[in-house]
Write an enzyme that holds these catalytic residues in place. Structure first.
Site, PDB file in Angstrom:
ATOM      1  N   GLY A  12     -10.324  51.187  22.426  1.00 25.84           N
ATOM      2  CA  GLY A  12     -10.435  49.886  22.341  1.00 25.84           C
ATOM      3  C   GLY A  12      -9.188  49.270  23.519  1.00 25.84           C
ATOM      4  CB  CYS A  13      -7.924  46.417  24.428  1.00 22.11           C
ATOM      5  SG  CYS A  13      -6.365  45.046  25.525  1.00 22.11           S
TER       6      CYS A  13
END
Length: 178
Positions: A12-13
């Protein structure tokens, strides 16, 4: 001179993937960047637009004599929702998909074994949806993304909480690291 290796993980981020690895003895650097796509030297805006094929990831340089690849895999798993292959938490799409990018045959085998072990553990009712792929060119992200948790701690902590990551990790991994 100590031997070093690279490990590359997408969860993810990338802001949320640096801090968990940053404090371990034997981890020499953790860099935010992009990998897996066809565009050379992509920008954050290009990757977010979704047409580069790249995934946000972190590239870790480590000393295997101090921290093993298997230990890094354990840290990785505990930062993500391994059942969500379509993104992570508030971030959706291929640029936020979870993946392990292996740098050699030994890492590939260890990643597969680690994923299989997690699947067989029964910890999650759904299948483990983390890709395991050969590492390709890694492009460091723009400087303002590097060590974001240190540069912008309030913004980082707010994002970490509001994205859903903090609650998921606390509930599923009994881990309070952010």
């Amino acid at each position: 001179m100590n031997q070093t290796e690279k490990a590359t993980f997408a969860g993810g981020c990338f802001w949320c993937m640096i801090k968990p690895f940053d404090s371990y003895d034997g981890v020499l650097s953790v860099i935010s960047g992009y990998t897996g796509g066809q565009v050379k030297n992509p920008t954050y805006e290009q990757v977010c637009a979704g047409n580069t094929g790249h995934t946000e990831a972190v590239e870790i340089t480590f000393e295997p004599s101090k921290i093993s690849y298997n230990q890094l895999l354990d840290i990785f798993w505990q930062q993500i929702d391994p059942t969500d292959g379509k993104g992570q938490f508030a971030d959706r799409g291929d640029s936020y998909r979870p993946a392990i990018f292996y740098h050699n045959h030994a890492q590939q085998q260890q990643a597969i074994a680690s994923k299989d072990l997690l699947q067989q553990s029964g910890k999650f009712a759904q299948p483990i949806e983390v890709a395991i792929e050969k590492a390709v060119e890694f492009y460091p992200a723009e400087q303002y993304h590097q060590q974001f948790y240190q540069k912008q701690p309030e913004h980082y902590n707010r994002y970490y909480q509001l994205s859903g990551r903090a609650n998921f990790i606390a509930k599923n991994w009994n881990n309070n690291k952010s």
